[in-house]
Motif scaffolding. Structure first.
Motif, short mmCIF file in Angstrom:
data_model
loop_
_atom_site.label_atom_id
_atom_site.label_comp_id
_atom_site.label_asym_id
_atom_site.label_seq_id
_atom_site.Cartn_x
_atom_site.Cartn_y
_atom_site.Cartn_z
N TYR A 51 -55.78 -47.63 -32.62
CA TYR A 51 -56.06 -46.31 -31.95
C TYR A 51 -54.66 -45.84 -31.66
CZ TYR A 51 -58.77 -42.69 -29.47
OH TYR A 51 -59.33 -41.55 -29.33
N ARG A 71 -52.10 -39.29 -41.43
CA ARG A 71 -53.10 -39.61 -42.37
C ARG A 71 -52.76 -39.51 -44.02
NH1 ARG A 71 -55.71 -41.14 -39.60
NH2 ARG A 71 -57.09 -39.82 -38.07
N ASP A 75 -55.92 -44.26 -41.92
CA ASP A 75 -57.02 -43.61 -41.27
C ASP A 75 -57.25 -43.93 -39.85
OD1 ASP A 75 -58.02 -46.17 -41.51
OD2 ASP A 75 -59.79 -45.76 -42.90
N PRO A 77 -57.56 -43.74 -36.07
CA PRO A 77 -58.06 -42.61 -35.32
C PRO A 77 -56.99 -42.18 -34.43
CG PRO A 77 -59.11 -44.74 -34.36
CD PRO A 77 -58.53 -45.00 -35.52
N ASP A 99 -58.60 -37.02 -34.68
CA ASP A 99 -59.81 -37.38 -34.43
C ASP A 99 -60.56 -36.52 -33.19
OD1 ASP A 99 -60.98 -39.38 -36.74
OD2 ASP A 99 -58.83 -39.97 -36.21
N ASP A 100 -59.63 -36.56 -32.31
CA ASP A 100 -60.08 -35.95 -30.78
C ASP A 100 -58.89 -35.10 -30.34
OD1 ASP A 100 -61.53 -35.37 -28.57
OD2 ASP A 100 -61.86 -37.43 -28.24
N TYR A 118 -65.50 -44.35 -28.85
CA TYR A 118 -64.92 -44.55 -30.30
C TYR A 118 -65.14 -45.93 -30.53
CZ TYR A 118 -62.13 -45.48 -34.35
OH TYR A 118 -62.16 -45.93 -35.69
N HIS A 122 -67.68 -47.33 -33.62
CA HIS A 122 -66.93 -47.97 -34.60
C HIS A 122 -67.29 -49.42 -34.82
CE1 HIS A 122 -63.44 -50.11 -36.98
NE2 HIS A 122 -63.57 -48.60 -37.57
N SER A 160 -60.82 -40.13 -43.09
CA SER A 160 -60.49 -40.53 -41.47
C SER A 160 -61.76 -41.15 -41.28
CB SER A 160 -59.83 -39.25 -41.01
OG SER A 160 -60.98 -38.48 -40.46
N ALA A 161 -61.39 -41.80 -40.13
CA ALA A 161 -62.69 -42.37 -39.28
C ALA A 161 -63.74 -41.48 -38.94
CB ALA A 161 -61.98 -43.18 -38.14
N LYS A 162 -63.27 -40.30 -38.23
CA LYS A 162 -64.44 -39.30 -37.87
C LYS A 162 -65.01 -38.72 -39.26
CE LYS A 162 -64.93 -39.15 -33.53
NZ LYS A 162 -64.44 -40.51 -33.24
N TRP A 188 -69.27 -37.82 -32.25
CA TRP A 188 -68.30 -37.70 -31.12
C TRP A 188 -68.62 -38.39 -29.80
CZ3 TRP A 188 -68.19 -34.57 -35.30
CH2 TRP A 188 -67.05 -34.31 -36.01
#
Length: 235
Positions: A51, A71, A75, A77, A99-100, A118, A122, A160-162, A188
């Motif tokens: 992360y 990116r 990937d 977050p 992602d946030d 997250y 995940h 990406s993760a999201k 989210w």
């Protein structure tokens, strides 16, 4: 013993970076700081964090550009921290793969809560919900949550993760319409701490990767006045 999650903090304010690092260490994470964009990108490549917390106002490179470069190679977050609270900055950050997004000043407890939320999703705690499976096939789309892979018509998708989580949620409930608020809660979490415009940004990004003509989507469909759905289409 379960391995601690590694969190990289890319923040040029050294006192803030140290405070965040110490707090996350107490929460059971393994935190490391980088005070420049270049150092952060090097740590990403060598340390491979789970992360990233990324300040948008770095001295050597704008955080949005750093996010774009992340990116290109990963990937992982990314949560953006910014003293700039405008919706334009938020949309720009999300558009380049974040992602946030949190605006300074912020509560350390909320930051930790977002990170924990997250990892809960995940690490598969959501996978027990009815209607979800570890692998799905919906028309030309195939996704595997254990392997975190996705392909459209046999061509691998770089998500990406999201992006993955949003697409998986929609595709695993094909033809079911979800409002933006429901998608925020499902993907989210955080009981709508987020902005519904976040969903709009991610839908646009997914269409650019999925659709032959993103302006006339065949799979990620807008149901006007209601929300979005995934249609398996004709293949």
């Amino acid at each position: 013993m379960k391995q601690s999650k590694k969190i990289l903090i890319i923040e040029d304010e050294r006192d803030m970076a140290r405070i965040i690092s110490l707090y996350l260490d107490k929460q059971g994470y393994e935190a490391k700081t980088a005070n420049t964009a270049v150092q952060g990108l090097l740590e990403l490549a060598s340390w491979q964090p789970h992360y990233i917390i990324l300040d948008i106002g770095l001295p050597d490179l704008d955080g949005i550009e750093v996010c774009r470069r992340i990116r290109e190679i990963s990937d992982v977050p990314v949560l953006i921290l910014s003293a700039r609270g405008s919706s334009t900055d938020k949309v720009l950050g999300l558009g380049f793969g974040a992602d946030d997004y949190m605006t300074k000043p912020f509560e350390l407890a909320e930051l930790a809560a977002r990170i924990a939320a997250y990892f809960r999703r995940h690490d598969g705690q959501v996978s027990s919900r009815k209607g979800d499976a570890d692998a799905i096939n919906a028309g030309p789309l195939s996704m595997n949550r254990k392997q975190y892979t996705a392909a459209m018509g046999g061509n691998e998708l770089m998500l990406s993760a999201k992006e993955f989580e949003l697409l998986y949620h929609l595709a695993s409930h094909s033809n079911q319409v979800f409002s933006k608020s429901r998608l925020l809660d499902a993907v989210w979490g955080l009981e709508s701490h987020g902005d519904e415009n976040t969903v709009t940004v991610y839908i646009r990004r997914l269409r650019e990767k999925l659709e032959a003509d993103p302006s006339n989507p065949a799979y990620l469909i807008t149901v006007w006045g209601v929300g979005y759905k995934f249609s398996a289409g004709e293949g």
